[in-house]
Design a protein around this motif. Structure first.
Motif, PDB file in Angstrom:
ATOM      1  N   HIS A  82       0.843  -1.191   0.000  1.00  0.00           N
ATOM      2  CA  HIS A  82       0.000   0.000   0.000  1.00  0.00           C
ATOM      3  C   HIS A  82       0.883   1.248   0.000  1.00  0.00           C
ATOM      4  O   HIS A  82       1.830   1.355   0.774  1.00  0.00           O
ATOM      5  CB  HIS A  82      -0.884  -0.035   1.242  1.00  0.00           C
ATOM      6  N   LYS A  83       0.601   2.161  -0.918  1.00  0.00           N
ATOM      7  CA  LYS A  83       1.326   3.419  -1.113  1.00  0.00           C
ATOM      8  C   LYS A  83       2.685   3.228  -1.784  1.00  0.00           C
ATOM      9  O   LYS A  83       3.447   4.186  -1.919  1.00  0.00           O
ATOM     10  CB  LYS A  83       1.496   4.181   0.204  1.00  0.00           C
ATOM     11  N   ASN A 128      -3.531  -5.652  -6.724  1.00  0.00           N
ATOM     12  CA  ASN A 128      -3.550  -5.086  -8.072  1.00  0.00           C
ATOM     13  C   ASN A 128      -2.573  -5.910  -8.903  1.00  0.00           C
ATOM     14  O   ASN A 128      -1.360  -5.821  -8.713  1.00  0.00           O
ATOM     15  CB  ASN A 128      -3.163  -3.607  -8.062  1.00  0.00           C
ATOM     16  N   THR A 172     -11.866  -0.039  -9.253  1.00  0.00           N
ATOM     17  CA  THR A 172     -10.527   0.519  -9.456  1.00  0.00           C
ATOM     18  C   THR A 172     -10.673   1.956  -9.910  1.00  0.00           C
ATOM     19  O   THR A 172     -11.549   2.278 -10.729  1.00  0.00           O
ATOM     20  CB  THR A 172      -9.742  -0.291 -10.506  1.00  0.00           C
ATOM     21  N   TYR A 173      -9.812   2.819  -9.370  1.00  0.00           N
ATOM     22  CA  TYR A 173      -9.826   4.242  -9.694  1.00  0.00           C
ATOM     23  C   TYR A 173      -8.457   4.630 -10.251  1.00  0.00           C
ATOM     24  O   TYR A 173      -7.427   4.177  -9.750  1.00  0.00           O
ATOM     25  CB  TYR A 173     -10.082   5.100  -8.451  1.00  0.00           C
ATOM     26  N   GLU A 228      -5.992   3.238  -7.455  1.00  0.00           N
ATOM     27  CA  GLU A 228      -6.549   2.736  -6.200  1.00  0.00           C
ATOM     28  C   GLU A 228      -7.516   1.604  -6.500  1.00  0.00           C
ATOM     29  O   GLU A 228      -8.309   1.694  -7.437  1.00  0.00           O
ATOM     30  CB  GLU A 228      -7.282   3.854  -5.466  1.00  0.00           C
ATOM     31  N   GLU A 230     -10.452  -0.569  -4.566  1.00  0.00           N
ATOM     32  CA  GLU A 230     -11.287  -0.599  -3.367  1.00  0.00           C
ATOM     33  C   GLU A 230     -12.209  -1.809  -3.417  1.00  0.00           C
ATOM     34  O   GLU A 230     -12.959  -1.982  -4.381  1.00  0.00           O
ATOM     35  CB  GLU A 230     -12.114   0.676  -3.264  1.00  0.00           C
ATOM     36  N   ARG A 236      -8.978   0.092   0.764  1.00  0.00           N
ATOM     37  CA  ARG A 236      -8.522   0.678  -0.495  1.00  0.00           C
ATOM     38  C   ARG A 236      -6.996   0.622  -0.571  1.00  0.00           C
ATOM     39  O   ARG A 236      -6.295   1.141   0.283  1.00  0.00           O
ATOM     40  CB  ARG A 236      -9.001   2.119  -0.612  1.00  0.00           C
ATOM     41  N   THR A 238      -3.681   1.739  -2.492  1.00  0.00           N
ATOM     42  CA  THR A 238      -3.256   2.883  -3.305  1.00  0.00           C
ATOM     43  C   THR A 238      -1.805   2.722  -3.738  1.00  0.00           C
ATOM     44  O   THR A 238      -0.943   2.375  -2.921  1.00  0.00           O
ATOM     45  CB  THR A 238      -3.403   4.190  -2.504  1.00  0.00           C
ATOM     46  N   ASN A 239      -1.576   2.981  -5.019  1.00  0.00           N
ATOM     47  CA  ASN A 239      -0.202   2.972  -5.553  1.00  0.00           C
ATOM     48  C   ASN A 239      -0.055   4.076  -6.591  1.00  0.00           C
ATOM     49  O   ASN A 239      -1.038   4.592  -7.099  1.00  0.00           O
ATOM     50  CB  ASN A 239       0.119   1.628  -6.209  1.00  0.00           C
ATOM     51  N   HIS A 240       1.174   4.436  -6.884  1.00  0.00           N
ATOM     52  CA  HIS A 240       1.437   5.424  -7.922  1.00  0.00           C
ATOM     53  C   HIS A 240       2.467   4.858  -8.893  1.00  0.00           C
ATOM     54  O   HIS A 240       3.297   4.018  -8.533  1.00  0.00           O
ATOM     55  CB  HIS A 240       1.921   6.751  -7.333  1.00  0.00           C
TER      56      HIS A 240
END
Length: 281
Positions: A82-83, A128, A172-173, A228, A230, A236, A238-240
Motif C-alpha cells: 500500500h502506497k 492489483n 478501481t480508480y 486505487e 477498493e 482501499r 493505493t499505488n502510484h
C-alpha cells in the motif's frame, strides 16, 4: 472484522492492528495510519493467479471460459505494498492495472475439497495484478515478465479476517475516476473452489496468496498516475506509477513489442482491431 497490517516501525517489520485512524503494535506503540510505511500484509512463499474468472472480463474479450480455471505464477520479488511505487521500465508503454481480491492461506492445505477450503483461509486483502504487456508476445504462456516483473504485485493495506466474499463490490480508480466496477458475484469460480483446485497438486502454506481475477476494463496507466483498488469490506489499496531509471537492456533477451496481440490485450474493448490478425508476410 479484525484487520492486521505489516508496517516498518522504527526499522523493524511489525504486525499491527487497526484502531480507528491509528495502527497499534503488540507492545503498545501507535502510529497514525496515514504516516505509516506499509509493507505487504503477508509474507507468502508463492503467489498464484487465475487467468480469467470475472464474466465481464470474458465478455469484454468476446471469448468463452474453459471448463476449469487456468493459472500463472507471480514471483515473490514482485511483491509491493500500500502506497508503494509501481515501476514501468523505461522503454515500456503498456502497463495495465487489474484490481482483484487476494486470498491468503492460513493453514497448510493439500488435497482438500471446496467445502473444506474455508477452514484453510486466513483472510483476504486487496491486490492489483499489474501486467506489463510489452512482453506479452514472448511471455504469453508463462506470463513471467508480463505479471512477474518487480513491483507488479501490490497487496494491502491489511489482512481482513472473517470477511464474507459473497456480493462484494470491487472498484478501481485512476486519478480519482472509476475505471473498473465489478462484483465478486460475477466470478465463475469462487474463493473456495480456487483454493481447493490449486491444492490438489500444490501444497499451500500459511501466508500464500491466490489472486482471484479482475473485472472488465483493465487499461494502461502512465507515470504520474495514482491507482486505487477498493473492495467492499477490505479497504482501499493505493499505488502510484513511476518510470524505471534504466531502460530494458538491449543486449540480451526479447525486447518490448507493440504487436496486435499486445495492443488488443492492453486496450481490451477499446482496440478496434481486437481479434483481427494482420496477414502473415
Amino acid at each position: 472484522m479484525p484487520e492486521y497490517r505489516r508496517i516498518l516501525l522504527d526499522g523493524a517489520a511489525v504486525q499491527v492492528t487497526v484502531d480507528g485512524d491509528e495502527l497499534v503494535a503488540g507492545d503498545g506503540r501507535r502510529v497514525k495510519t496515514e504516516d505509516a510505511q506499509h509493507l505487504p500484509p503477508v509474507v507468502p512463499s508463492k503467489v498464484i493467479a487465475v487467468h480469467l474468472n470475472h464474466r465481464s472480463r470474458v465478455d469484454e474479450f468476446g471469448i468463452e471460459l474453459p471448463d476449469t480455471p487456468t493459472y500463472f505464477h507471480k514471483p515473490t520479488s514482485a511483491l509491493n505494498s500500500h502506497k508503494g511505487a509501481v515501476v514501468r521500465p523505461e522503454g515500456c508503454k503498456w502497463l495495465n492495472y487489474e484490481g482483484e481480491v487476494a486470498i491468503v492461506i492460513g493453514r497448510t492445505a493439500r488435497n482438500i475439497s471446496p467445502a473444506e477450503a474455508g477452514e484453510y483461509i486466513a483472510g483476504y486483502t486487496v491486490a492489483n495484478d499489474y501486467g506489463l504487456h510489452d512482453f506479452r508476445d514472448t511471455d504469453a504462456g508463462s506470463m513471467l515478465r508480463v505479471k512477474g516483473s518487480d513491483t507488479l504485485c501490490p497487496l494491502g493495506p491489511g489482512l481482513v479476517t472473517d470477511w464474507d466474499f459473497h456480493g462484494k463490490s470491487l472498484r478501481t480508480y485512476v486519478n480519482g475516476e472509476v475505471v473498473q466496477d465489478g462484483s465478486t458475484d460475477e466470478m465463475q469460480w469462487d474463493m473456495h473452489y480456487l483454493v481447493a483446485d490449486i491444492a490438489r497438486t500444490i501444497t499451500l502454506y500459511p501466508g500464500d496468496v491466490l489472486l482471484s481475477g479482475t473485472p472488465a476494463n483493465s487499461r494502461p496507466v502512465r507515470p504520474g498516475d495514482v491507482v486505487e483498488v477498493e473492495v467492499e469490506g477490505l479497504g482501499r489499496l493505493t499505488n502510484h506509477i513511476v518510470t524505471g531509471p534504466t531502460p530494458i537492456r538491449g543486449d540480451v533477451g526479447a525486447q518490448p513489442t507493440e504487436s496486435e496481440e499486445v495492443l488488443s490485450t492492453a486496450l481490451g474493448g477499446d482496440w478496434e482491431f481486437r481479434g483481427i490478425r494482420p496477414p502473415k508476410r
